[in-house]
Design an enzyme around this catalytic site. Structure first.
Site, PDB file in Angstrom:
ATOM      1  N   ASP A   1       0.965  -1.372  -0.001  1.00  0.00           N
ATOM      2  CA  ASP A   1       0.040   0.012   0.056  1.00  0.00           C
ATOM      3  C   ASP A   1       1.018   1.222  -0.011  1.00  0.00           C
ATOM      4  O   ASP A   1       1.166   1.831   1.140  1.00  0.00           O
ATOM      5  CB  ASP A   1      -1.064   0.031   1.167  1.00  0.00           C
ATOM      6  CG  ASP A   1      -1.865   0.900   1.151  1.00  0.00           C
ATOM      7  OD1 ASP A   1      -1.845   1.813   0.071  1.00  0.00           O
ATOM      8  OD2 ASP A   1      -2.678   1.452   2.136  1.00  0.00           O
ATOM      9  N   ALA A   2       1.221   1.781  -1.178  1.00  0.00           N
ATOM     10  CA  ALA A   2       2.006   2.711  -1.231  1.00  0.00           C
ATOM     11  C   ALA A   2       1.442   3.838  -2.066  1.00  0.00           C
ATOM     12  O   ALA A   2       2.350   5.109  -2.040  1.00  0.00           O
ATOM     13  CB  ALA A   2       3.493   2.263  -2.233  1.00  0.00           C
ATOM     14  N   LYS A   3       0.532   3.841  -2.623  1.00  0.00           N
ATOM     15  CA  LYS A   3      -0.194   4.734  -3.465  1.00  0.00           C
ATOM     16  C   LYS A   3       0.807   5.599  -4.405  1.00  0.00           C
ATOM     17  O   LYS A   3       0.855   6.679  -4.369  1.00  0.00           O
ATOM     18  CB  LYS A   3      -0.903   5.849  -2.503  1.00  0.00           C
ATOM     19  CG  LYS A   3      -1.990   4.886  -1.765  1.00  0.00           C
ATOM     20  CD  LYS A   3      -2.406   5.909  -0.570  1.00  0.00           C
ATOM     21  CE  LYS A   3      -3.702   5.223   0.044  1.00  0.00           C
ATOM     22  NZ  LYS A   3      -2.818   4.350   1.160  1.00  0.00           N
ATOM     23  N   ARG A   4       1.489   4.954  -5.084  1.00  0.00           N
ATOM     24  CA  ARG A   4       2.515   5.587  -6.069  1.00  0.00           C
ATOM     25  C   ARG A   4       1.732   5.945  -7.308  1.00  0.00           C
ATOM     26  O   ARG A   4       0.767   5.734  -7.665  1.00  0.00           O
ATOM     27  CB  ARG A   4       3.821   4.295  -6.431  1.00  0.00           C
ATOM     28  CG  ARG A   4       4.402   4.104  -5.323  1.00  0.00           C
ATOM     29  CD  ARG A   4       5.367   4.974  -4.821  1.00  0.00           C
ATOM     30  NE  ARG A   4       6.197   4.843  -3.754  1.00  0.00           N
ATOM     31  CZ  ARG A   4       6.303   4.819  -2.473  1.00  0.00           C
ATOM     32  NH1 ARG A   4       5.307   5.456  -2.038  1.00  0.00           N
ATOM     33  NH2 ARG A   4       7.436   4.369  -1.647  1.00  0.00           N
TER      34      ARG A   4
END
Length: 247
Positions: free
Chosen positions: A94-97
């Site tokens: 879960d990094a929302k890159r």
């Protein structure tokens, strides 16, 4: 992991539970602070206790990056432990890159080739070239932010154009042109439960990653009623009420 692999695991376990591994040193049991790596020790205990009941784990990278190199090491150990001991688990970074194409390519290599996640959350705000590098990778997934569970989601995601199309609907319609339901999922917050009807009209066959159950007030009943499809199509992610259920 393929879509069929994931569905078979959901069927076998009779579960669409994803456990969020949001390890916070201020909340973990105090006795673990005596360990050399308290975050990893906490994660290991949670994983060992929940692996029979869930099909996925989702570490939120912010909880590890906030501790610098040591936090990254704890995360790497956690990922390796899950991969080695529970290979049937779907592992989400879960990094929302999401950045310009060449930067996204580096992010994709980091998550899929170095850390070996099955999926990573990505922001579609910069458009197709920011998401494409995460696609066309065998058995890997991009999980695109569509309609989130936070209060600020209304600031942009619910705004409508002159034709009445809301921004999250535009994101769904446009982004599904970039990849297939074998490589792309969507984040849809459980606090927007009834919106799942509208979402399913646009993306009937995609898996949805659904945070916001429990601590954020989302209804599991609504999520199942409006979001489930013929292959389940759901990964429901609680974090705090599972990993901090006891001290």
């Amino acid at each position: 992991m393929t879509k069929q692999d994931l569905f078979e695991n959901i069927t076998r376990k009779q579960s669409f539970l994803c456990v969020g591994l949001d390890a916070d040193l201020q909340k973990i049991p105090r006795h673990l602070m005596r360990e050399k790596d308290p975050i990893f020790s906490f994660n290991k205990a949670i994983v060992d206790a929940t692996s029979l009941f869930c099909v996925a784990y989702k570490p939120n990278l912010a909880f590890y990056e906030s501790h610098g190199v040591q936090g990254q090491d704890s995360l790497d150990r956690t990922v390796s432990y899950i991969k080695e001991n529970y290979p049937d688990q779907f592992l989400i970074g879960d990094a929302k890159r999401g950045d310009i194409g060449n930067t996204s390519e580096m992010y994709a290599r980091a998550f899929f080739e170095v850390s070996c996640y099955d999926a990573v959350t990505v922001s579609p705000y910069m458009g197709e070239d920011s998401v494409k590098p995460f696609l066309n990778r065998p058995k890997k997934w991009a999980i695109v932010l569509a309609l989130t569970s936070n209060a600020g989601a209304n600031d942009f995601q619910m705004t409508a154009d002159a034709n009445g199309e809301r921004l999250f609907e535009k994101v769904l319609r446009k982004s599904k042109e970039w990849g297939t339901d074998e490589e792309m999922m969507y984040v849809v917050g459980a606090t927007q439960g009834k919106m799942l009807e509208d979402i399913r009209r646009i993306v009937p066959n995609h898996f949805l990653l659904v945070p916001g159950i429990g601590a954020q007030g989302g209804s599991l009943e609504e999520v199942a009623r409006y979001g489930m499809n013929s292959q389940c199509g759901l990964l429901v992610n609680p974090s705090r009420q599972i990993i901090y259920a006891d001290d």
